[in-house]
Write a protein that holds these residues in place. Structure first.
Motif, PDB file in Angstrom:
ATOM      1  N   TRP A  53      37.537  37.528  24.885  1.00 27.96           N
ATOM      2  CA  TRP A  53      36.170  37.788  25.333  1.00 27.96           C
ATOM      3  C   TRP A  53      35.151  37.471  24.248  1.00 27.96           C
ATOM      4  O   TRP A  53      34.028  37.013  24.536  1.00 27.96           O
ATOM      5  N   ILE A  54      35.527  37.676  22.997  1.00 26.96           N
ATOM      6  CA  ILE A  54      34.623  37.404  21.881  1.00 26.96           C
ATOM      7  C   ILE A  54      34.155  35.952  21.910  1.00 26.96           C
ATOM      8  O   ILE A  54      32.991  35.656  21.620  1.00 26.96           O
ATOM      9  N   GLU A  55      35.048  35.043  22.273  1.00 25.69           N
ATOM     10  CA  GLU A  55      34.665  33.633  22.406  1.00 25.69           C
ATOM     11  C   GLU A  55      34.111  33.320  23.788  1.00 25.69           C
ATOM     12  O   GLU A  55      33.120  32.592  23.911  1.00 25.69           O
ATOM     13  N   LEU A  56      34.708  33.888  24.829  1.00 23.41           N
ATOM     14  CA  LEU A  56      34.300  33.553  26.191  1.00 23.41           C
ATOM     15  C   LEU A  56      32.861  33.971  26.478  1.00 23.41           C
ATOM     16  O   LEU A  56      32.147  33.281  27.214  1.00 23.41           O
ATOM     17  N   ARG A  57      32.425  35.071  25.886  1.00 19.67           N
ATOM     18  CA  ARG A  57      31.069  35.570  26.157  1.00 19.67           C
ATOM     19  C   ARG A  57      29.986  34.621  25.648  1.00 19.67           C
ATOM     20  O   ARG A  57      28.821  34.719  26.066  1.00 19.67           O
ATOM     21  N   ARG A  58      30.347  33.714  24.765  1.00 12.86           N
ATOM     22  CA  ARG A  58      29.401  32.721  24.281  1.00 12.86           C
ATOM     23  C   ARG A  58      29.059  31.689  25.356  1.00 12.86           C
ATOM     24  O   ARG A  58      28.059  30.973  25.231  1.00 12.86           O
ATOM     25  N   HIS A  59      29.898  31.605  26.371  1.00 13.62           N
ATOM     26  CA  HIS A  59      29.791  30.506  27.326  1.00 13.62           C
ATOM     27  C   HIS A  59      29.643  30.946  28.787  1.00 13.62           C
ATOM     28  O   HIS A  59      29.273  30.130  29.622  1.00 13.62           O
ATOM     29  N   VAL A  60      29.947  32.218  29.079  1.00  9.26           N
ATOM     30  CA  VAL A  60      29.978  32.674  30.472  1.00  9.26           C
ATOM     31  C   VAL A  60      29.292  34.032  30.581  1.00  9.26           C
ATOM     32  O   VAL A  60      29.585  34.938  29.792  1.00  9.26           O
ATOM     33  N   ALA A  61      28.419  34.163  31.567  1.00 12.07           N
ATOM     34  CA  ALA A  61      27.823  35.464  31.857  1.00 12.07           C
ATOM     35  C   ALA A  61      28.853  36.352  32.540  1.00 12.07           C
ATOM     36  O   ALA A  61      29.658  35.879  33.340  1.00 12.07           O
ATOM     37  N   GLY A  62      28.838  37.621  32.215  1.00 11.73           N
ATOM     38  CA  GLY A  62      29.796  38.547  32.817  1.00 11.73           C
ATOM     39  C   GLY A  62      31.215  38.362  32.323  1.00 11.73           C
ATOM     40  O   GLY A  62      32.182  38.717  33.014  1.00 11.73           O
ATOM     41  N   ALA A  63      31.349  37.820  31.109  1.00 11.16           N
ATOM     42  CA  ALA A  63      32.686  37.564  30.567  1.00 11.16           C
ATOM     43  C   ALA A  63      33.476  38.842  30.335  1.00 11.16           C
ATOM     44  O   ALA A  63      34.705  38.791  30.191  1.00 11.16           O
ATOM     45  N   TRP A  64      32.798  39.990  30.309  1.00 10.69           N
ATOM     46  CA  TRP A  64      33.494  41.262  30.095  1.00 10.69           C
ATOM     47  C   TRP A  64      34.565  41.503  31.154  1.00 10.69           C
ATOM     48  O   TRP A  64      35.543  42.223  30.915  1.00 10.69           O
ATOM     49  N   ARG A  65      34.404  40.881  32.324  1.00 13.87           N
ATOM     50  CA  ARG A  65      35.407  41.049  33.383  1.00 13.87           C
ATOM     51  C   ARG A  65      36.765  40.479  32.982  1.00 13.87           C
ATOM     52  O   ARG A  65      37.798  40.883  33.529  1.00 13.87           O
ATOM     53  N   TRP A  66      36.741  39.547  32.039  1.00 12.51           N
ATOM     54  CA  TRP A  66      38.005  38.959  31.578  1.00 12.51           C
ATOM     55  C   TRP A  66      38.881  39.997  30.876  1.00 12.51           C
ATOM     56  O   TRP A  66      40.117  39.904  30.929  1.00 12.51           O
ATOM     57  N   ILE A  67      38.280  40.975  30.235  1.00 14.22           N
ATOM     58  CA  ILE A  67      39.072  41.989  29.535  1.00 14.22           C
ATOM     59  C   ILE A  67      39.948  42.742  30.530  1.00 14.22           C
ATOM     60  O   ILE A  67      41.166  42.879  30.340  1.00 14.22           O
ATOM     61  N   ALA A  68      39.328  43.240  31.610  1.00 14.99           N
ATOM     62  CA  ALA A  68      40.094  43.970  32.621  1.00 14.99           C
ATOM     63  C   ALA A  68      41.052  43.052  33.366  1.00 14.99           C
ATOM     64  O   ALA A  68      42.196  43.423  33.652  1.00 14.99           O
ATOM     65  N   GLY A  69      40.592  41.832  33.685  1.00 14.21           N
ATOM     66  CA  GLY A  69      41.448  40.902  34.416  1.00 14.21           C
ATOM     67  C   GLY A  69      42.665  40.487  33.623  1.00 14.21           C
ATOM     68  O   GLY A  69      43.788  40.423  34.158  1.00 14.21           O
ATOM     69  N   SER A  70      42.472  40.215  32.346  1.00 12.03           N
ATOM     70  CA  SER A  70      43.591  39.849  31.479  1.00 12.03           C
ATOM     71  C   SER A  70      44.565  41.015  31.320  1.00 12.03           C
ATOM     72  O   SER A  70      45.789  40.833  31.336  1.00 12.03           O
ATOM     73  N   ALA A  71      44.026  42.233  31.175  1.00 11.86           N
ATOM     74  CA  ALA A  71      44.884  43.409  31.057  1.00 11.86           C
ATOM     75  C   ALA A  71      45.733  43.593  32.306  1.00 11.86           C
ATOM     76  O   ALA A  71      46.935  43.906  32.224  1.00 11.86           O
ATOM     77  N   ALA A  72      45.126  43.400  33.482  1.00 13.16           N
ATOM     78  CA  ALA A  72      45.881  43.519  34.734  1.00 13.16           C
ATOM     79  C   ALA A  72      46.971  42.452  34.813  1.00 13.16           C
ATOM     80  O   ALA A  72      48.095  42.716  35.270  1.00 13.16           O
ATOM     81  N   ALA A  73      46.639  41.240  34.366  1.00 19.50           N
ATOM     82  CA  ALA A  73      47.620  40.153  34.392  1.00 19.50           C
ATOM     83  C   ALA A  73      48.806  40.455  33.484  1.00 19.50           C
ATOM     84  O   ALA A  73      49.973  40.243  33.853  1.00 19.50           O
ATOM     85  N   TRP A  74      48.521  40.964  32.291  1.00 21.93           N
ATOM     86  CA  TRP A  74      49.608  41.294  31.361  1.00 21.93           C
ATOM     87  C   TRP A  74      50.411  42.502  31.838  1.00 21.93           C
ATOM     88  O   TRP A  74      51.637  42.555  31.653  1.00 21.93           O
ATOM     89  N   ALA A  75      49.751  43.467  32.461  1.00 23.51           N
ATOM     90  CA  ALA A  75      50.469  44.629  32.991  1.00 23.51           C
ATOM     91  C   ALA A  75      51.471  44.179  34.060  1.00 23.51           C
ATOM     92  O   ALA A  75      52.631  44.622  34.071  1.00 23.51           O
ATOM     93  N   ALA A  76      51.034  43.306  34.959  1.00 22.49           N
ATOM     94  CA  ALA A  76      51.922  42.801  36.004  1.00 22.49           C
ATOM     95  C   ALA A  76      53.035  41.958  35.403  1.00 22.49           C
ATOM     96  O   ALA A  76      54.208  42.072  35.796  1.00 22.49           O
ATOM     97  N   GLY A  77      52.675  41.114  34.429  1.00 19.02           N
ATOM     98  CA  GLY A  77      53.682  40.267  33.803  1.00 19.02           C
ATOM     99  C   GLY A  77      54.751  41.068  33.077  1.00 19.02           C
ATOM    100  O   GLY A  77      55.957  40.795  33.204  1.00 19.02           O
ATOM    101  N   LEU A  78      54.332  42.071  32.317  1.00 19.54           N
ATOM    102  CA  LEU A  78      55.294  42.907  31.600  1.00 19.54           C
ATOM    103  C   LEU A  78      56.154  43.721  32.557  1.00 19.54           C
ATOM    104  O   LEU A  78      57.353  43.941  32.303  1.00 19.54           O
ATOM    105  N   ALA A  79      55.566  44.154  33.688  1.00 23.20           N
ATOM    106  CA  ALA A  79      56.345  44.878  34.695  1.00 23.20           C
ATOM    107  C   ALA A  79      57.462  43.987  35.238  1.00 23.20           C
ATOM    108  O   ALA A  79      58.610  44.429  35.417  1.00 23.20           O
ATOM    109  N   VAL A  80      57.145  42.722  35.487  1.00 16.01           N
ATOM    110  CA  VAL A  80      58.162  41.773  35.959  1.00 16.01           C
ATOM    111  C   VAL A  80      59.224  41.565  34.883  1.00 16.01           C
ATOM    112  O   VAL A  80      60.433  41.543  35.180  1.00 16.01           O
ATOM    113  N   PHE A  81      58.785  41.412  33.637  1.00 12.76           N
ATOM    114  CA  PHE A  81      59.729  41.185  32.535  1.00 12.76           C
ATOM    115  C   PHE A  81      60.765  42.309  32.458  1.00 12.76           C
ATOM    116  O   PHE A  81      61.976  42.053  32.408  1.00 12.76           O
ATOM    117  N   PHE A  82      60.300  43.545  32.453  1.00 16.31           N
ATOM    118  CA  PHE A  82      61.227  44.661  32.308  1.00 16.31           C
ATOM    119  C   PHE A  82      62.040  44.906  33.585  1.00 16.31           C
ATOM    120  O   PHE A  82      63.187  45.346  33.504  1.00 16.31           O
TER     121      PHE A  82
END
Length: 204
Positions: free
Chosen positions: A128-157
């Motif tokens: 987000w530190i880099e993305l916010r330089r280029h996109v409005a509302g980039a803060w949504r990436w923090i939650a979206g990325s966290a959800a993606a990793w949560a789902a991915g790690l759930a599949v892994f385990f």
């Protein structure tokens, strides 16, 4: 416009799945070296996490620059590598020390909850530190990325835990881990790609 969105999503899922799958070989190699030569491989795993983050970040930036040409690949890769190191450190903390077992139950639960939130949100926040330089509302990436990793790690385990058994050869443990990591990478890539499509501005 819809066809362009679909094309971006397909590229993102393909390249990010490949990048995370290749990057995960960093921790795998670290674990194999630690198992053969060291009693405690935490440092090697964290260093492997840096490799994982750098490789993943490079593949992500490769796709992202197709929509955001001004994104700095160097910053994106560096931030992702740093965040991956933090995530691995948090994830390995329980295995690195037994001191937390002496904490009161409430402190253990609270500490685990905070560590979990930080672990899942670390990469998204760093990017987000880099993305916010280029996109409005980039803060949504923090939650979206966290959800993606949560789902991915759930599949892994869900995949790896039943297959890992005591006494297995290290090569088999690694092979199971890599196979589960590919499924994790694909899951993470799909969810993060869908989130990113909603964040990125439409191109004329």
């Amino acid at each position: 416009m819809k066809s362009r969105v679909n094309a971006f999503l397909v590229r993102w899922v393909g390249w990010v799945t490949l990048g995370e799958s290749l990057g995960f070989l960093g921790p795998v190699v670290g674990q194999l070296i630690a198992a053969a030569f060291l009693r405690n491989g935490v440092l090697l795993l964290v260093l492997g996490g840096v490799v994982e983050g750098a490789v993943l970040g490079w593949f992500q930036a490769h796709v992202l620059r197709g929509r955001l040409p001004a994104v700095s690949v160097r910053r994106w890769v560096s931030l992702t590598a740093l965040a991956a190191a933090i995530a691995w450190t948090l994830g390995l903390f329980p295995a690195a020390t037994d001191a937390w077992q002496e904490w009161p139950a409430a402190a253990q639960i609270g500490g685990a909850s905070v560590a979990g939130v930080l672990l899942l949100g670390s990469i998204g926040f760093a990017q987000w530190i880099e993305l916010r330089r280029h996109v409005a509302g980039a803060w949504r990436w923090i939650a979206g990325s966290a959800a993606a990793w949560a789902a991915g790690l759930a599949v892994f385990f869900a995949v790896s835990t039943p297959l890992w058994q005591p006494g297995q050869e290290q090569w088999l443990v690694a092979a199971i881990g890599v196979g589960a990591a590919v499924l994790m990478a694909f899951t993470m890539a799909v969810i993060s790609g869908v989130v990113l499509v909603r964040i990125l501005p439409d191109r004329p």
